[in-house]
Design a protein around this motif. Structure first.
Motif, PDB file in Angstrom:
ATOM      1  N   UNK A  23       0.690  -1.342  -0.021  1.00 45.28           N
ATOM      2  CA  UNK A  23      -0.136   0.365  -0.139  1.00 45.28           C
ATOM      3  C   UNK A  23       0.433   1.438  -0.087  1.00 45.28           C
ATOM      4  N   UNK A  24       2.116   1.368   0.919  1.00 46.25           N
ATOM      5  CA  UNK A  24       2.992   2.202   0.781  1.00 46.25           C
ATOM      6  C   UNK A  24       3.582   2.932  -0.445  1.00 46.25           C
ATOM      7  N   UNK A  25       4.026   1.394  -0.814  1.00 42.75           N
ATOM      8  CA  UNK A  25       4.915   1.606  -2.251  1.00 42.75           C
ATOM      9  C   UNK A  25       3.136   2.154  -3.092  1.00 42.75           C
ATOM     10  N   UNK A  26       1.785   1.681  -3.103  1.00 49.25           N
ATOM     11  CA  UNK A  26       0.971   2.450  -4.564  1.00 49.25           C
ATOM     12  C   UNK A  26       0.727   3.566  -4.169  1.00 49.25           C
ATOM     13  N   UNK A  27       0.716   4.217  -2.363  1.00 49.92           N
ATOM     14  CA  UNK A  27       0.697   5.418  -2.125  1.00 49.92           C
ATOM     15  C   UNK A  27       1.167   6.598  -2.587  1.00 49.92           C
ATOM     16  N   UNK A  28       2.456   5.749  -3.202  1.00 48.69           N
ATOM     17  CA  UNK A  28       4.245   6.663  -3.501  1.00 48.69           C
ATOM     18  C   UNK A  28       4.502   7.017  -4.760  1.00 48.69           C
ATOM     19  N   UNK A  29       3.646   5.909  -5.677  1.00 48.88           N
ATOM     20  CA  UNK A  29       3.740   5.512  -6.546  1.00 48.88           C
ATOM     21  C   UNK A  29       5.293   5.028  -7.287  1.00 48.88           C
ATOM     22  N   UNK A  30       5.893   4.275  -6.148  1.00 45.98           N
ATOM     23  CA  UNK A  30       6.448   3.004  -6.375  1.00 45.98           C
ATOM     24  C   UNK A  30       7.963   3.718  -6.217  1.00 45.98           C
ATOM     25  N   UNK A  31       7.676   5.314  -5.205  1.00 49.43           N
ATOM     26  CA  UNK A  31       9.117   5.950  -4.576  1.00 49.43           C
ATOM     27  C   UNK A  31       9.453   4.616  -3.356  1.00 49.43           C
ATOM     28  N   UNK A  32      10.599   3.970  -3.071  1.00 48.45           N
ATOM     29  CA  UNK A  32      10.948   3.782  -1.784  1.00 48.45           C
ATOM     30  C   UNK A  32      11.141   4.379  -0.651  1.00 48.45           C
ATOM     31  N   UNK A  33      11.773   5.714  -0.975  1.00 47.26           N
ATOM     32  CA  UNK A  33      12.018   6.572   0.311  1.00 47.26           C
ATOM     33  C   UNK A  33      10.500   6.842   0.543  1.00 47.26           C
ATOM     34  N   UNK A  34      10.300   7.434  -0.130  1.00 46.66           N
ATOM     35  CA  UNK A  34       8.669   8.100   0.238  1.00 46.66           C
ATOM     36  C   UNK A  34       8.059   7.455   1.001  1.00 46.66           C
ATOM     37  N   UNK A  35       8.017   5.423   0.096  1.00 49.72           N
ATOM     38  CA  UNK A  35       7.006   4.346   0.662  1.00 49.72           C
ATOM     39  C   UNK A  35       7.363   4.465   2.383  1.00 49.72           C
ATOM     40  N   UNK A  36       8.713   4.531   2.672  1.00 46.80           N
ATOM     41  CA  UNK A  36       8.995   4.637   4.262  1.00 46.80           C
ATOM     42  C   UNK A  36       9.137   5.736   4.934  1.00 46.80           C
ATOM     43  N   UNK A  37       8.603   7.019   4.112  1.00 48.62           N
ATOM     44  CA  UNK A  37       8.172   7.670   4.918  1.00 48.62           C
ATOM     45  C   UNK A  37       6.790   7.875   5.231  1.00 48.62           C
ATOM     46  N   UNK A  38       6.051   7.563   4.262  1.00 52.74           N
ATOM     47  CA  UNK A  38       4.987   6.574   5.238  1.00 52.74           C
ATOM     48  C   UNK A  38       4.709   5.987   5.682  1.00 52.74           C
ATOM     49  N   UNK A  39       5.400   4.937   5.951  1.00 48.38           N
ATOM     50  CA  UNK A  39       5.141   4.281   6.899  1.00 48.38           C
ATOM     51  C   UNK A  39       5.224   4.940   8.116  1.00 48.38           C
ATOM     52  N   UNK A  40       6.495   5.445   8.510  1.00 51.20           N
ATOM     53  CA  UNK A  40       6.290   5.802   9.811  1.00 51.20           C
ATOM     54  C   UNK A  40       6.320   7.159   9.807  1.00 51.20           C
ATOM     55  N   UNK A  41       5.494   7.848   8.744  1.00 52.96           N
ATOM     56  CA  UNK A  41       3.544   8.304   9.452  1.00 52.96           C
ATOM     57  C   UNK A  41       2.200   7.486  10.173  1.00 52.96           C
ATOM     58  N   UNK A  42       2.648   6.656   9.761  1.00 56.46           N
ATOM     59  CA  UNK A  42       2.139   5.779  10.209  1.00 56.46           C
ATOM     60  C   UNK A  42       2.446   4.590  11.747  1.00 56.46           C
ATOM     61  N   UNK A  43       3.100   4.975  11.683  1.00 60.83           N
ATOM     62  CA  UNK A  43       4.059   4.112  12.808  1.00 60.83           C
ATOM     63  C   UNK A  43       4.480   2.431  12.695  1.00 60.83           C
ATOM     64  N   UNK A  44       4.637   2.241  11.767  1.00 59.79           N
ATOM     65  CA  UNK A  44       4.370   0.880  10.569  1.00 59.79           C
ATOM     66  C   UNK A  44       5.974   0.849  11.282  1.00 59.79           C
ATOM     67  N   UNK A  45       6.571   1.224  10.768  1.00 57.09           N
ATOM     68  CA  UNK A  45       8.272   1.352  10.672  1.00 57.09           C
ATOM     69  C   UNK A  45       8.859   1.093  11.646  1.00 57.09           C
TER      70      UNK A  45
END
Length: 202
Positions: A23-45
């Protein structure tokens, strides 16, 4: 199209569950760093912080089901004896043993599936897709999708958790890591069932 390799890399880097990573990769258009940031914001990392630690303590737990018809032995490791003795860790290990009893996984993770098993599975899935009359140009995509289903069926960490099918077993472990503050690893398991492997008489 989000590739399985990208999902796996993100999971390795963050410790988040497979579906969360996808889901994080889909939300960030496949961008790895943005996906990591997305997961951190959600508290999942949270699990990522523990990734480099050594989990050498833990429990070996025995679970017997169905009046002695099914038995599971599982070893789950953590970092300290203190955490191994907590009710939360013991509950997790018990739930994992129940999962193995109910869902019959063959392996802990997809990385544990032997190459020859994977090659045979790809061969069978390719033949199935061709027999269904699927166009050759989409065969690889179909096989990749069906392989994901194979991993979900056969790898403990990727199975839907029996008590909450919206979460995977990996999600369950990640939540325990966040709660207990230690790396948690399923090291091995074995499942026995009465009569398994014995051919019934005609």
């Amino acid at each position: 199209m989000i590739s399985a390799a990208d999902v796996k890399e993100l999971r390795n880097r963050t410790g988040a569950g497979m579906m969360d990573c996808k889901k994080a990769l889909e939300e960030s258009g496949g961008d790895m760093e943005q996906a990591i940031e997305y997961l951190r914001k959600k508290g999942l990392a949270t699990a990522a912080k523990r990734a480099g630690k050594i989990a050498s303590e833990g429990l070996v737990h025995a679970y017997i089901h169905g009046g002695g018809r099914i038995g599971v032995l599982i070893e789950v490791n953590c970092e300290t004896d203190f955490v191994a003795k907590t009710e939360a860790f013991q509950d997790l290990v018990h739930n994992l043993a129940m999962q193995v009893a109910a869902s019959r996984p063959e392996y802990v993770a997809r990385e544990d599936v032997p190459e020859e098993v994977l090659a045979k599975e790809k061969e069978i899935l390719t033949a199935q897709a061709l027999n269904e009359g699927k166009p050759e140009k989409v065969i690889d995509k179909i096989v990749a999708g069906r392989l994901e289903k194979f991993f979900q069926d056969n790898c403990l960490l990727e199975q839907p958790f029996i008590k909450d099918m919206d979460r995977t077993v990996q999600d369950l472990i990640n939540e325990a890591v966040a709660k207990l503050g230690e790396k948690i690893v399923v090291r091995r398991f074995v499942r026995y069932e009465v009569g398994e492997g014995i051919k019934a008489e005609e």
